[in-house]
Design a protein around this motif. Structure first.
Motif, short mmCIF file in Angstrom:
data_model
loop_
_atom_site.label_atom_id
_atom_site.label_comp_id
_atom_site.label_asym_id
_atom_site.label_seq_id
_atom_site.Cartn_x
_atom_site.Cartn_y
_atom_site.Cartn_z
N ILE A 163 50.70 21.79 21.25
CA ILE A 163 49.83 22.97 21.05
C ILE A 163 48.57 22.88 21.91
N ILE A 164 48.55 21.92 22.83
CA ILE A 164 47.34 21.76 23.66
C ILE A 164 46.99 23.05 24.41
N PRO A 165 47.97 23.72 25.07
CA PRO A 165 47.58 24.93 25.80
C PRO A 165 46.96 26.01 24.90
N SER A 166 47.42 26.07 23.62
CA SER A 166 46.82 27.09 22.75
C SER A 166 45.39 26.71 22.37
N MET A 167 45.06 25.45 22.47
CA MET A 167 43.69 25.05 22.14
C MET A 167 42.80 25.01 23.37
N ARG A 168 43.36 24.53 24.48
CA ARG A 168 42.52 24.31 25.66
C ARG A 168 42.76 25.31 26.78
N GLY A 169 43.77 26.15 26.61
CA GLY A 169 44.01 27.18 27.62
C GLY A 169 44.79 26.67 28.82
N ASP A 170 44.91 27.56 29.80
CA ASP A 170 45.67 27.22 31.01
C ASP A 170 44.88 26.24 31.88
N LEU A 171 45.59 25.71 32.86
CA LEU A 171 45.00 24.71 33.77
C LEU A 171 43.75 25.25 34.47
N VAL A 172 42.69 24.47 34.40
CA VAL A 172 41.49 24.76 35.20
C VAL A 172 41.12 23.47 35.92
N SER A 173 41.33 23.46 37.23
CA SER A 173 41.03 22.24 38.00
C SER A 173 39.55 22.19 38.32
N ARG A 174 38.97 21.02 38.17
CA ARG A 174 37.56 20.86 38.56
C ARG A 174 37.47 20.91 40.08
N PRO A 175 36.38 21.45 40.61
CA PRO A 175 36.23 21.47 42.07
C PRO A 175 36.31 20.05 42.64
N ILE A 176 37.04 19.90 43.72
CA ILE A 176 37.27 18.56 44.28
C ILE A 176 35.96 17.88 44.67
N GLY A 177 35.00 18.67 45.15
CA GLY A 177 33.70 18.09 45.53
C GLY A 177 33.03 17.44 44.33
N ASP A 178 33.10 18.10 43.17
CA ASP A 178 32.48 17.55 41.95
C ASP A 178 33.20 16.29 41.49
N VAL A 179 34.54 16.34 41.57
CA VAL A 179 35.33 15.18 41.11
C VAL A 179 34.98 13.97 41.98
#
Ligand code: SF4
Length: 465
Positions: free
Chosen positions: A171-187
């Motif tokens: 049920i993770i997607p129902s709690m956290r939503g669809d994929l959101v990648s952090r900007p590569i520069g920030d990572v």
């Protein structure tokens, strides 16, 4: 047109980077400007009232009517003439020119970056690329790498949030939503701050590491002024290069066996990142995987693992599985046991299937009685331990690099560490005997070489050398 200035500008030291900001257009654009200014201020940038007094200028544009377009293009021109370093954001930034391509870039090719509206993060990426924020330990309340709850020598690096898959037991997607990648520069910035802060092992985590960047179409970001794609391979390459001067490890978790993962294995063989892959297979039988709606369920995983091991014989594969999934037949379960033996999974965890409120799997017919699910889990673990123990025994006599996690009595009485094959908290450990050499001391967070002299359950026993 409204010009905005940061309240702190008069009291900020002259070394503080200053950003000139022009906000044009409607209230929606104004709130975008407020978000960007808030972020600038939170990161310690000051704003300048003049173009000349700024290190860089951001123009938030409007592209609604011709007059507004003209005003925006004129303002960009003025900022370029007076300052030279200009980032453009807002509605006009998203408009195409007559000949296709980007209108702002056509009219003003020397701007540093152009984004559309609602793009605080992209604007901040561009600012970071051209005007880095200095970390000031006397002003910043938190270390550059943020507050960490792990020991100082290892840290988790989260690269995305959410998940695009819909596995029926989850049920993770129902709690956290669809994929959101952090900007590569920030990572990458966070990774560098962690290495600079003494981290010797970086654990890359997400819900689906292989999918990094899918949501932003592998957008090109910036790190240290260089373009880098928001993509797993590029991220792993950059992290491997970054870790090298610190002699640090990079470990990958939650990697799904998509074909492009094959490209990461040579980096492991070259020693750029640890030859360790945490791949949550969950099952081996194609029908069960289909009922689970697992990502990459059509992949031929046995062949894939064999190929990975050809490319990188040192590779350690960790995985998790579910026994007794609804409808699992005895034959399907046997398929899983055969897979475990044949794939020679180094470290395997297993859960007896247990219904989660809200999960789609609850509607799949064929729920097995609890005793059957538990019994299958126990049978699975017996085989997993056999495979794992055999693999551990083969290490006896080898010399391994061990990262020391604890070393009582100033490191004279031995301690506990981990080799590349052991992730913290989930895998085994290396029990380090007291050093033979009087001059040798073990230190927490340092590497030591150790000769493996035996095994103890899931753990190795070793003599530091
Ligand atoms: S189990 Fe499936 S749905 Fe849940 S987070 Fe993992 S990949 Fe996404």
């Amino acid at each position: 047109m409204s010009e905005l200035a940061a309240p702190a500008a008069t009291t900020t030291p002259t070394t503080t980077p200053k950003v000139g900001f022009v906000s044009l257009g409607c209230p929606k654009a104004l709130t975008d400007s407020e978000l960007i200014l808030t972020q600038l201020s939170a990161e310690g940038y000051a704003t300048s009232k003049t173009f000349e007094g700024a290190d860089l200028v951001i123009v938030n544009t409007c592209g609604f009517i011709d007059d507004a377009v003209k005003e925006s293009l004129d303002t960009i021109g003025e900022a370029l003439a007076a300052n030279g370093k200009v980032i453009v954001t807002g509605c006009l930034g998203a408009r195409a020119g007559d000949a296709g391509g980007n209108l702002v870039r056509q009219m003003h090719p020397s701007v540093l970056a152009v984004t559309g509206p609602h793009a605080t993060q992209e604007v901040m990426d561009a600012v970071h690329a051209h005007l880095p924020k200095p970390h000031d330990p006397f002003i910043d309340l938190v270390p550059a790498a943020g507050i960490k709850l792990t020991p100082r020598h290892y840290a988790y690096l989260k690269i995305s949030e959410g998940c695009n898959h819909r596995c029926t037991f989850c049920i993770i997607p129902s709690m956290r939503g669809d994929l959101v990648s952090r900007p590569i520069g920030d990572v990458l910035k966070e990774a560098r701050a962690l290495f600079e802060g003494g981290v010797k092992e970086l654990l890359v985590i997400s819900q689906d590491t292989s999918a990094y960047g899918v949501d932003v179409k592998y957008r090109t970001g910036f790190f240290d002024g260089r373009p880098v794609k928001t993509r797993m391979l590029d991220l792993v390459q950059a992290l491997g290069e970054m870790a090298e001067p610190y002699g640090a490890w990079v470990r990958l978790h939650y990697v799904y066996p998509y074909p492009h993962v094959d490209d990461v294995i040579p980096l492991m063989a070259e020693g750029k990142v640890l030859p360790y892959l945490d791949v949550p297979f969950q099952h081996s039988h194609p029908d069960v995987l289909r009922r689970m709606k697992r990502p990459a369920s059509g992949e031929k995983n046995l062949e894939r693992i064999a190929r990975w091991r050809e490319l990188c014989p040192e590779l350690v594969v960790r995985s998790t599985f579910i026994a007794g999934f609804p409808g699992e037949t005895e034959a399907e379960f046997q398929h899983l046991l055969d897979f475990l033996r044949e794939a020679r999974i180094d470290r395997a965890g297993c859960f007896a299937y247990s219904p989660v409120a809200g999960a789609a799997a609850n509607d799949i017919p064929g729920m097995l009685p609890k005793e059957v699910r538990e019994e299958r889990r126990a049978r699975f673990m017996a085989v997993a331990e056999e495979v794992s123990a055999d693999k551990l025994k083969r290490r006896v006599g080898a010399t391994m690099q061990v990262l020391v996690d604890s070393a009582p009595a100033l490191g004279r009485k031995g301690g506990v560490g981990r080799s590349y094959a052991d992730a913290p908290e989930i895998d085994g450990t290396v029990r380090l005997l007291p050093p033979q050499k009087l001059s040798k001391r073990l230190a927490v967070g340092e590497f030591t070489k150790a000769r493996i002299v035996g095994t103890d359950g899931h753990d190795l026993v070793a003599e530091p050398i």
